[in-house]
Design a protein around this motif. Structure first.
Motif, mmCIF file in Angstrom:
data_model
loop_
_atom_site.group_PDB
_atom_site.id
_atom_site.type_symbol
_atom_site.label_atom_id
_atom_site.label_comp_id
_atom_site.label_asym_id
_atom_site.label_seq_id
_atom_site.Cartn_x
_atom_site.Cartn_y
_atom_site.Cartn_z
ATOM 1 N N THR A 27 18.707 86.965 80.530
ATOM 2 C CA THR A 27 17.966 88.231 80.517
ATOM 3 C C THR A 27 17.144 88.332 81.806
ATOM 4 O O THR A 27 16.278 87.489 82.065
ATOM 5 N N MET A 28 17.435 89.335 82.622
ATOM 6 C CA MET A 28 16.708 89.524 83.881
ATOM 7 C C MET A 28 16.993 90.932 84.389
ATOM 8 O O MET A 28 17.869 91.629 83.877
ATOM 9 N N ASP A 29 16.200 91.371 85.383
ATOM 10 C CA ASP A 29 16.442 92.699 85.934
ATOM 11 C C ASP A 29 16.346 92.703 87.445
ATOM 12 O O ASP A 29 15.775 91.801 88.058
ATOM 13 N N ILE A 30 16.952 93.743 88.034
ATOM 14 C CA ILE A 30 16.908 93.988 89.478
ATOM 15 C C ILE A 30 16.337 95.380 89.674
ATOM 16 O O ILE A 30 16.786 96.351 89.039
ATOM 17 N N ARG A 31 15.326 95.490 90.519
ATOM 18 C CA ARG A 31 14.639 96.763 90.715
ATOM 19 C C ARG A 31 15.343 97.640 91.739
ATOM 20 O O ARG A 31 16.133 97.164 92.554
ATOM 21 N N LYS A 32 15.012 98.914 91.712
ATOM 22 C CA LYS A 32 15.531 99.844 92.709
ATOM 23 C C LYS A 32 14.865 99.555 94.057
ATOM 24 O O LYS A 32 13.665 99.304 94.123
ATOM 25 N N GLY A 33 15.658 99.589 95.104
ATOM 26 C CA GLY A 33 15.108 99.432 96.448
ATOM 27 C C GLY A 33 14.539 98.059 96.724
ATOM 28 O O GLY A 33 13.548 97.925 97.445
ATOM 29 N N GLU A 34 15.156 96.995 96.154
ATOM 30 C CA GLU A 34 14.691 95.637 96.450
ATOM 31 C C GLU A 34 15.864 94.751 96.847
ATOM 32 O O GLU A 34 17.032 95.046 96.533
ATOM 33 N N ILE A 35 15.534 93.677 97.542
ATOM 34 C CA ILE A 35 16.512 92.651 97.885
ATOM 35 C C ILE A 35 16.231 91.447 96.990
ATOM 36 O O ILE A 35 15.174 90.817 97.100
ATOM 37 N N MET A 36 17.150 91.182 96.092
ATOM 38 C CA MET A 36 17.001 90.079 95.139
ATOM 39 C C MET A 36 17.935 88.945 95.540
ATOM 40 O O MET A 36 19.133 89.142 95.713
ATOM 41 N N ALA A 37 17.390 87.735 95.714
ATOM 42 C CA ALA A 37 18.213 86.556 95.962
ATOM 43 C C ALA A 37 18.487 85.870 94.632
ATOM 44 O O ALA A 37 17.593 85.726 93.801
ATOM 45 N N LEU A 38 19.736 85.478 94.435
ATOM 46 C CA LEU A 38 20.131 84.784 93.209
ATOM 47 C C LEU A 38 20.482 83.347 93.581
ATOM 48 O O LEU A 38 21.430 83.098 94.341
ATOM 49 N N LEU A 39 19.694 82.414 93.070
ATOM 50 C CA LEU A 39 19.837 81.011 93.437
ATOM 51 C C LEU A 39 20.243 80.161 92.248
ATOM 52 O O LEU A 39 19.920 80.466 91.102
ATOM 53 N N GLY A 40 20.895 79.060 92.553
ATOM 54 C CA GLY A 40 21.271 78.092 91.525
ATOM 55 C C GLY A 40 22.226 77.087 92.114
ATOM 56 O O GLY A 40 22.891 77.353 93.125
ATOM 57 N N GLU A 41 22.281 75.908 91.505
ATOM 58 C CA GLU A 41 23.200 74.887 91.978
ATOM 59 C C GLU A 41 24.642 75.309 91.721
ATOM 60 O O GLU A 41 24.914 76.260 90.998
ATOM 61 N N ASN A 42 25.565 74.567 92.322
ATOM 62 C CA ASN A 42 26.975 74.824 92.078
ATOM 63 C C ASN A 42 27.262 74.744 90.585
ATOM 64 O O ASN A 42 26.878 73.787 89.924
ATOM 65 N N ARG A 185 18.057 95.427 105.461
ATOM 66 C CA ARG A 185 16.707 96.027 105.349
ATOM 67 C C ARG A 185 16.793 97.549 105.431
ATOM 68 O O ARG A 185 16.044 98.252 104.744
ATOM 69 N N ASN A 186 17.692 98.059 106.265
ATOM 70 C CA ASN A 186 17.878 99.520 106.352
ATOM 71 C C ASN A 186 18.406 100.085 105.032
ATOM 72 O O ASN A 186 18.002 101.161 104.600
ATOM 73 N N MET A 187 19.303 99.348 104.384
ATOM 74 C CA MET A 187 19.840 99.798 103.094
ATOM 75 C C MET A 187 18.744 99.764 102.029
ATOM 76 O O MET A 187 18.648 100.660 101.185
ATOM 77 N N LYS A 188 17.918 98.743 102.072
ATOM 78 C CA LYS A 188 16.786 98.662 101.140
ATOM 79 C C LYS A 188 15.843 99.856 101.339
ATOM 80 O O LYS A 188 15.397 100.490 100.366
ATOM 81 N N ALA A 189 15.555 100.190 102.601
ATOM 82 C CA ALA A 189 14.663 101.313 102.905
ATOM 83 C C ALA A 189 15.231 102.630 102.398
ATOM 84 O O ALA A 189 14.484 103.575 102.108
ATOM 85 N N ASP A 190 16.546 102.685 102.245
ATOM 86 C CA ASP A 190 17.206 103.887 101.731
ATOM 87 C C ASP A 190 17.250 103.894 100.200
ATOM 88 O O ASP A 190 17.860 104.771 99.598
ATOM 89 N N GLY A 191 16.619 102.896 99.580
ATOM 90 C CA GLY A 191 16.529 102.861 98.122
ATOM 91 C C GLY A 191 17.620 102.093 97.412
ATOM 92 O O GLY A 191 17.691 102.095 96.178
#
Length: 518
Positions: A27-42, A185-191
């Motif tokens: 259970t998790m969410d990703i916001r509008k206009g953000e850069i989310m990094a998804l981390l985890g081991e192999n 970053r330009n894509m993020k600035a565009d929402g």
């Protein structure tokens, strides 16, 4: 009032068969206009989760919400219709098509219009976000970064507002990475919402707004990047305190082991993959090989190992320092090199195609190196089995038993088997191509430690890597390939990542003059 997230996962579970649970109640969410990094081991379930979002897989349980509405994503087309696009690590392009033809592929004429209309819309996208795409250029003439750019533009052309980038900087130079990050970053600035799957923690800290952590298929937490460090992210991924320093012992008892002179090799199309390359490799040091993908790294290691045909004038000399004997290796096969007493270990890029036999278990793959040591008509099966058990324990290979076919193991575990077998052969020269690709952080540092142990024993280690941070931390010297030519050898202790990145993409003036007169 809290903003509705662009994407929300609720209790997502996905299993393969009865034993492998890739995601469990995520259970998790990703916001509008953000850069989310998804981390985890192999094997932590990152790519599986994103494959469900992009329509490649279907979840067994749970719900996916887009802009607050529950959706059913049963195919990549469903994902595209919802504004979701995924740029995979291995590009989905047709080499003989132009950029425009690749963009239009799979869309009907009413959606795309004429080639002129496509080119105009592509130009609008490029101007808006800072891309550089030649609409008429064939894919086979593009660099890796140009292909990646085309994949992103293709996704944006189809209306994506949510983009998933899987290991986007894996084969990019530092300069190309900076350019990609500017576009993101330009894509993020565009929402737009952007999800990046990566193992490079320094880049996570540079580009993302938040970081979500998965461990063994389960969601652990999401943290603000501004409050995170490389150490804190690593500890969250692993679940315990992890030592992150790569050891680099001083070079001692430096003795020449391999001398490569005027090495030239052709690729399968008859084009020069290596062009007049010369260098020496010494026992007691780690020589790194840097270069963008396809710069001749594969042919270089295979030529030394006796697997690649060399052109006239090429020379590879092996120095047996204990007996003061010099042996010319060019023209010799793998078995001939072994027969004359040269001990080479080789971890190739193609793990299952060249390194291991997928249908065999660990024991039988260990035996591939020693099957001729049996007595009479019988092979020695006891020693390989003991070695397999030792590698399994020391490198923590996850397998039901040492007889399980290695093709059934994860990529990271396959790599552990291969590296463990080659080190166990007690080589005097050890060559490794992308030895930690696909491995989790703990195992990667185990591999670095094993390479350093070989170095301390006086082995000449030649290490081809794609992570410049690791090359600079691990290697004593770094040979930089550019377009099949050796563009220089630099000191790993003093050179900067930016300097190596420039050498990977720009031949120095002397090399350019040689190439022009060649």
């Amino acid at each position: 009032m809290q903003e509705v997230p662009a994407i929300r996962f609720e209790n997502i579970t996905k299993a393969f068969g009865t034993k492998v649970v890739a995601n469990k109640n995520v259970t998790m969410d990703i916001r509008k206009g953000e850069i989310m990094a998804l981390l985890g081991e192999n094997g932590s379930g990152k790519t599986t989760l994103m494959n469900m979002l992009s329509g490649i897989y279907r979840q067994d349980e749970g719900q996916i919400y887009i802009n607050g509405e529950e959706v059913q994503i049963t195919s990549p087309k469903d994902a595209y219709d919802l504004g979701i696009g995924m740029i995979h690590q291995h590009f989905k392009l047709v080499d003989v098509f132009t950029a425009i033809e690749n963009i239009a592929m799979g869309m009907n004429k009413k959606e795309t219009g004429s080639n002129k209309e496509i080119a105009e819309k592509v130009k609008e996208i490029c101007d808006k976000y800072g891309f550089d795409v030649d609409p008429k250029k064939k894919v086979y003439n593009m660099s890796v970064s140009e292909k990646q750019t085309l994949e992103i533009v293709k996704t944006l052309y189809r209306g994506a507002n949510m983009l998933i980038l899987d290991e986007p900087t894996a084969v990019l130079t530092p300069q190309e990475t900076d350019k990609l990050f500017a576009v993101i970053r330009n894509m993020k600035a565009d929402g737009k919402s952007i999800i990046i799957i990566t193992h490079k923690l320094n880049e996570v800290l540079e580009i993302s707004d938040r970081v979500a952590i998965l461990r063994k298929g389960e969601y652990i937490d999401t943290v603000l990047t501004s409050e995170a460090t490389v150490q804190s992210l690593t500890d969250m991924m692993v679940g315990s305190k992890t030592e992150l320093d790569i050891e680099r012992p001083e070079v001692e008892n430096r003795e020449k082991r391999i001398s490569v002179s005027h090495l030239t090799c052709l690729d399968k199309y008859g084009v020069k993959a290596l062009d007049d390359v010369s260098f020496d490799a010494y026992g007691g040091e780690i020589l790194g090989i840097a270069g963008i993908s396809g710069s001749g790294q594969k042919q270089l290691l295979e030529a030394i190992a006796g697997l690649q045909r060399t052109e006239k004038g090429s020379s590879i000399v092996y120095y047996d320092t204990s007996n003061h004997i010099e042996t010319e290796l060019t023209g010799l096969s793998v078995s001939e090199i072994k027969k004359i007493g040269v001990s080479l270990a080789f971890v190739p890029e193609d793990r299952l195609g060249m390194g291991l036999v997928g249908s065999m278990g660990m024991s039988d793959n260990m035996m591939l190196r020693s099957y001729k040591k049996g007595h009479g008509i019988f092979t020695d099966r006891k020693t390989p089995r003991e070695l397999a058990l030792k590698v399994k324990d020391e490198l923590e290979v996850l397998t039901p038993n040492v007889s399980t076919p290695v093709r059934k193991l994860s990529g990271g575990n396959v790599q552990k088997v291969l590296v463990g077998r080659e080190i166990a052969s007690e080589p005097t020269v050890m060559m490794a191509a992308y030895a930690v690709r696909g491995l989790d952080i703990n195992t990667s540092y185990t591999i670095y430690r094993l390479l350093n142990e070989q170095k301390k024993k006086g082995v000449a280690v030649i290490y081809v890597g794609e992570d410049l941070d690791v090359l600079l931390a691990l290697c004593d010297r770094i040979a930089v390939l550019c377009g099949g030519k050796l563009n220089g050898i630099v000191d790993g202790r003093t050179v900067t990542k930016e300097e190596v990145g420039l050498m990977m993409t720009h031949l120095n003036e002397e090399k350019q003059e040689e190439q022009a007169n060649g």
